[in-house]
Design an enzyme around this catalytic site. Structure first.
Site, mmCIF file in Angstrom:
data_model
loop_
_atom_site.group_PDB
_atom_site.id
_atom_site.type_symbol
_atom_site.label_atom_id
_atom_site.label_comp_id
_atom_site.label_asym_id
_atom_site.label_seq_id
_atom_site.Cartn_x
_atom_site.Cartn_y
_atom_site.Cartn_z
ATOM 1 N N LYS A 22 0.836 -1.207 0.000
ATOM 2 C CA LYS A 22 0.000 0.000 0.000
ATOM 3 C C LYS A 22 0.863 1.246 0.000
ATOM 4 O O LYS A 22 0.612 2.202 -0.744
ATOM 5 C CB LYS A 22 -0.910 0.001 1.234
ATOM 6 C CG LYS A 22 -1.678 1.294 1.405
ATOM 7 C CD LYS A 22 -2.254 1.488 2.785
ATOM 8 C CE LYS A 22 -1.289 2.010 3.783
ATOM 9 N NZ LYS A 22 -1.816 2.891 4.818
ATOM 10 N N ARG A 93 -4.424 10.495 5.070
ATOM 11 C CA ARG A 93 -3.397 11.539 5.070
ATOM 12 C C ARG A 93 -2.569 11.521 3.794
ATOM 13 O O ARG A 93 -2.077 12.536 3.313
ATOM 14 C CB ARG A 93 -2.425 11.315 6.220
ATOM 15 C CG ARG A 93 -3.014 11.205 7.596
ATOM 16 C CD ARG A 93 -1.892 10.893 8.539
ATOM 17 N NE ARG A 93 -0.809 11.811 8.294
ATOM 18 C CZ ARG A 93 -0.822 13.077 8.719
ATOM 19 N NH1 ARG A 93 -1.842 13.512 9.384
ATOM 20 N NH2 ARG A 93 0.164 13.895 8.463
ATOM 21 N N CYS A 117 -3.385 12.349 13.826
ATOM 22 C CA CYS A 117 -4.116 11.078 13.825
ATOM 23 C C CYS A 117 -3.768 10.329 15.098
ATOM 24 O O CYS A 117 -2.970 10.824 15.911
ATOM 25 C CB CYS A 117 -3.800 10.267 12.569
ATOM 26 S SG CYS A 117 -2.284 9.328 12.676
ATOM 27 N N ASP A 309 6.088 0.481 11.762
ATOM 28 C CA ASP A 309 4.832 -0.167 11.378
ATOM 29 C C ASP A 309 4.771 -1.625 11.802
ATOM 30 O O ASP A 309 3.760 -2.288 11.580
ATOM 31 C CB ASP A 309 4.623 -0.062 9.857
ATOM 32 C CG ASP A 309 4.422 1.374 9.411
ATOM 33 O OD1 ASP A 309 4.553 1.633 8.209
ATOM 34 O OD2 ASP A 309 4.159 2.226 10.268
HETATM 35 C C1 EPZ Z 1 4.778 6.954 6.168
HETATM 36 O O1 EPZ Z 1 4.040 7.973 6.838
HETATM 37 C C2 EPZ Z 1 3.850 5.735 6.117
HETATM 38 N N1 EPZ Z 1 2.637 6.094 5.408
HETATM 39 C C3 EPZ Z 1 3.500 5.321 7.546
HETATM 40 O O2 EPZ Z 1 2.717 4.130 7.464
HETATM 41 C C4 EPZ Z 1 4.767 4.992 8.292
HETATM 42 O O3 EPZ Z 1 4.469 4.712 9.625
HETATM 43 C C5 EPZ Z 1 5.728 6.202 8.244
HETATM 44 O O4 EPZ Z 1 5.964 6.608 6.890
HETATM 45 C C6 EPZ Z 1 7.078 5.882 8.869
HETATM 46 O O5 EPZ Z 1 7.658 4.780 8.285
HETATM 47 C C7 EPZ Z 1 2.674 6.164 4.054
HETATM 48 O O6 EPZ Z 1 3.685 5.991 3.404
HETATM 49 C C8 EPZ Z 1 1.385 6.471 3.373
HETATM 50 P P1 EPZ Z 1 6.928 10.351 8.080
HETATM 51 P P2 EPZ Z 1 4.574 9.498 6.798
HETATM 52 O O7 EPZ Z 1 6.716 11.634 7.346
HETATM 53 O O8 EPZ Z 1 5.310 9.743 5.550
HETATM 54 C C9 EPZ Z 1 7.511 13.675 11.461
HETATM 55 C C10 EPZ Z 1 1.037 2.661 8.109
HETATM 56 O O9 EPZ Z 1 0.814 2.121 9.211
HETATM 57 N N2 EPZ Z 1 7.304 14.667 10.379
HETATM 58 O O10 EPZ Z 1 8.069 9.516 7.661
HETATM 59 O O11 EPZ Z 1 3.414 10.351 7.119
HETATM 60 C C11 EPZ Z 1 6.255 12.834 11.734
HETATM 61 O O12 EPZ Z 1 5.368 13.480 12.571
HETATM 62 C C12 EPZ Z 1 1.418 4.132 8.070
HETATM 63 O O13 EPZ Z 1 0.982 2.114 6.999
HETATM 64 C C13 EPZ Z 1 7.399 16.008 10.675
HETATM 65 O O14 EPZ Z 1 7.656 16.394 11.824
HETATM 66 O O15 EPZ Z 1 5.582 9.485 8.018
HETATM 67 C C14 EPZ Z 1 6.857 11.566 12.323
HETATM 68 O O16 EPZ Z 1 7.090 11.747 13.672
HETATM 69 C C15 EPZ Z 1 1.268 4.771 9.368
HETATM 70 N N3 EPZ Z 1 7.197 16.911 9.670
HETATM 71 C C16 EPZ Z 1 8.164 11.411 11.556
HETATM 72 O O17 EPZ Z 1 8.477 12.714 11.036
HETATM 73 C C17 EPZ Z 1 6.921 16.526 8.378
HETATM 74 O O18 EPZ Z 1 6.750 17.382 7.496
HETATM 75 C C18 EPZ Z 1 8.129 10.413 10.411
HETATM 76 O O19 EPZ Z 1 6.995 10.679 9.643
HETATM 77 C C19 EPZ Z 1 6.839 15.153 8.095
HETATM 78 C C20 EPZ Z 1 7.036 14.230 9.114
#
Ligand code: EPZ
Length: 438
Positions: A22, A93, A117, A309
């Site tokens: 996904k 998201r 979330c 995850d």
């Molecule tokens: C992706 O989310 C995945 N979703 C998530 O999978 C996964 O948990 C995550 O990466 C980490 O591996 C998709 O790819 C659709 P991040 P994403 O930006 O991209 C902070 C699942 O269960 N951050 O890598 O949204 C954020 O808050 C889902 O399938 C900022 O602060 O995650 C987090 O603490 C859940 N500012 C960390 O970075 C930003 O602009 C990592 O988030 C972006 C992120």
């Protein structure tokens, strides 16, 4: 809302096939917006988030043909709407992945700012700061991100240093940079296998992306992109979930159509804990659950570290391992929602902030529990498979977002699990199942 009813205690035996990823399919579908030509994607998982992404593409004016269930032919020839509305973004998201492609190709985009979330506040500040580095003007207006490229409608190549590793941030900027003037370099980029899969598609479309999968990615902008055909990689999180299903039930599973190399950190950790895992070939794993599992500490990290995850599923396994294990969550600030539900089943877990300690071996007993997010729901299913008696899991719509027919796949290898439908007439956008493939 549909529920699962599970009677635990049965060892899982047999073969299970892994679906497409996904978290690779979503950005690859968004990438189709970068070209007026047709992008054909194979091995798409039949899950709710893919249906939502398809709806987003159709709402902005793309056509999506489905010659077969797991293949989409996406043509973004006549885009009329340059926005992802709140109604969609609040359900998924990942809709923010429309920002980069719309901005890059049309010089403008409006996307509802995703709220927080269950697992964290999840801001997108790093995405927006990156677009500004590529010359975009970005402002917030009535809950929407409104972004505009410079006057000539084209972004400028630039240097983007991510203060924190972000998966969708890396994907958004990588897609945006493909049509910018000149070169873009992304530093401290995410290295997840899904990033390399997206880059492979972009390069098939005529982009010039180098270094995807490493922490420094370079993109030479081109004037236009063309169509392409691409097969999505297997889902490494679904793979990990089924490995743990085999281990926690002391069963024997052969996991097909997976990619073990994408789960190296997880496999190493599970072997530390005493799980017998064999790579039969580059796309097949066998797992044998031993009686003696040993507690083993883990800290989640961006790839190639231990995936966040898989944290909830690993916690369920640690309730069945001898000794005390410590689980530290470093990626999301609120990803222990499953702890209290596992405690309702008798698990001995203490969590405090980003650290949880699990005492094993604990005999779990079935109970009514509530799923709070996608991976938390998977951990409750795993706990239900080993618990004595009946477990009822509520709000399984969370699991439908990212797991294709998990109850049918589990039943085919001997689990006693069934879906209790909200109502027989509800369509898949709520519950239905595609034709059986196990
Ligand atoms: C992706 O989310 C995945 N979703 C998530 O999978 C996964 O948990 C995550 O990466 C980490 O591996 C998709 O790819 C659709 P991040 P994403 O930006 O991209 C902070 C699942 O269960 N951050 O890598 O949204 C954020 O808050 C889902 O399938 C900022 O602060 O995650 C987090 O603490 C859940 N500012 C960390 O970075 C930003 O602009 C990592 O988030 C972006 C992120």
């Amino acid at each position: 809302m549909d529920k699962f009813r599970i009677i635990g205690g049965l060892p899982l035996k047999g073969r299970v096939s892994i679906s497409g990823a996904k978290i690779s399919a979503l950005p690859c579908m968004a990438a189709a917006v970068l070209t007026p030509e047709t992008v054909t994607l194979h091995n798409l998982p039949y899950v709710r988030d893919i249906i939502t992404q398809r709806r987003l593409l159709e709402d902005i004016g793309a056509t999506v043909l489905t010659p077969e269930l797991r293949t989409h032919k996406i043509a973004a020839a006549h885009i009329e709407l340059f926005e992802a509305p709140y109604e969609l973004v609040k359900t998924m998201r990942a809709s923010v992945l429309a920002l980069g492609p719309l901005l890059a190709r049309f010089g403008k985009a409006k996307v509802s700012l995703p709220g927080g979330c269950a697992i964290g506040t999840r801001p997108i500040d790093l995405h927006l700061a990156g677009f500004e580095k590529l010359g975009a003007e970005v402002r917030l207006e009535a809950g929407n991100v409104v972004a505009r490229a410079p006057k000539d409608g084209r972004l400028r190549g630039g240097e983007v240093h991510f203060g924190k590793v972000t998966v969708t941030g890396t994907e958004n900027l990588m897609m945006a940079a493909t049509l910018a003037w000149g070169r873009t370099t992304l530093y401290n980029a995410a290295r997840e296998p899904e990033i390399a899969d997206l880059a492979e598609l972009l390069n098939k479309m005529g982009a010039r992306v180098r270094g995807a999968g490493s922490s420094t990615i370079q993109i030479e902008g081109v004037a236009a992109l063309g169509g392409a055909e691409h097969t999505i990689i297997p889902d490494r999180i679904e793979t990990g979930t089924f490995i743990i299903a085999g281990a926690i039930t002391r069963g024997e599973l052969e996991i097909k159509d997976c990619r073990p190399e994408h789960s190296a950190a997880l496999i190493a950790k599970l072997r530390d804990a005493g799980v017998e895992l064999q790579e039969l070939n580059p796309s097949t794993l066998s797992v044998v659950g031993n009686l003696k599992l040993t507690a083993s500490d883990v800290t989640t990290e961006p790839h190639p570290g231990f995936p966040t995850d898989m944290q909830a599923q690993y916690m369920a396994l640690m309730t069945q391992a001898g000794g005390q294990s410590t689980i530290i969550e470093t990626v999301f600030e609120n990803r222990f929602m499953h702890t209290s539900e596992l405690q309702r089943m008798g698990a001995r877990i203490h969590s405090d902030g980003s650290r949880a300690t699990v005492q094993g071996v604990t005999k779990l007993t079935g109970a009514p529990v509530i799923a709070s997010d996608l991976r938390a729901s998977a951990s409750l299913v795993l706990a239900g498979l080993v618990a004595e008696g009946e477990t009822i899991i509520d709000r399984v719509y969370h699991i439908d977002r990212g797991y294709e027919k998990i109850e049918a796949k589990l039943r085919a290898v001997g689990a006693n699990i069934e879906r209790i439908r909200e109502s027989v007439t509800a369509p898949l956008s709520q519950t239905a199942e595609p034709a059986a493939i196990v």
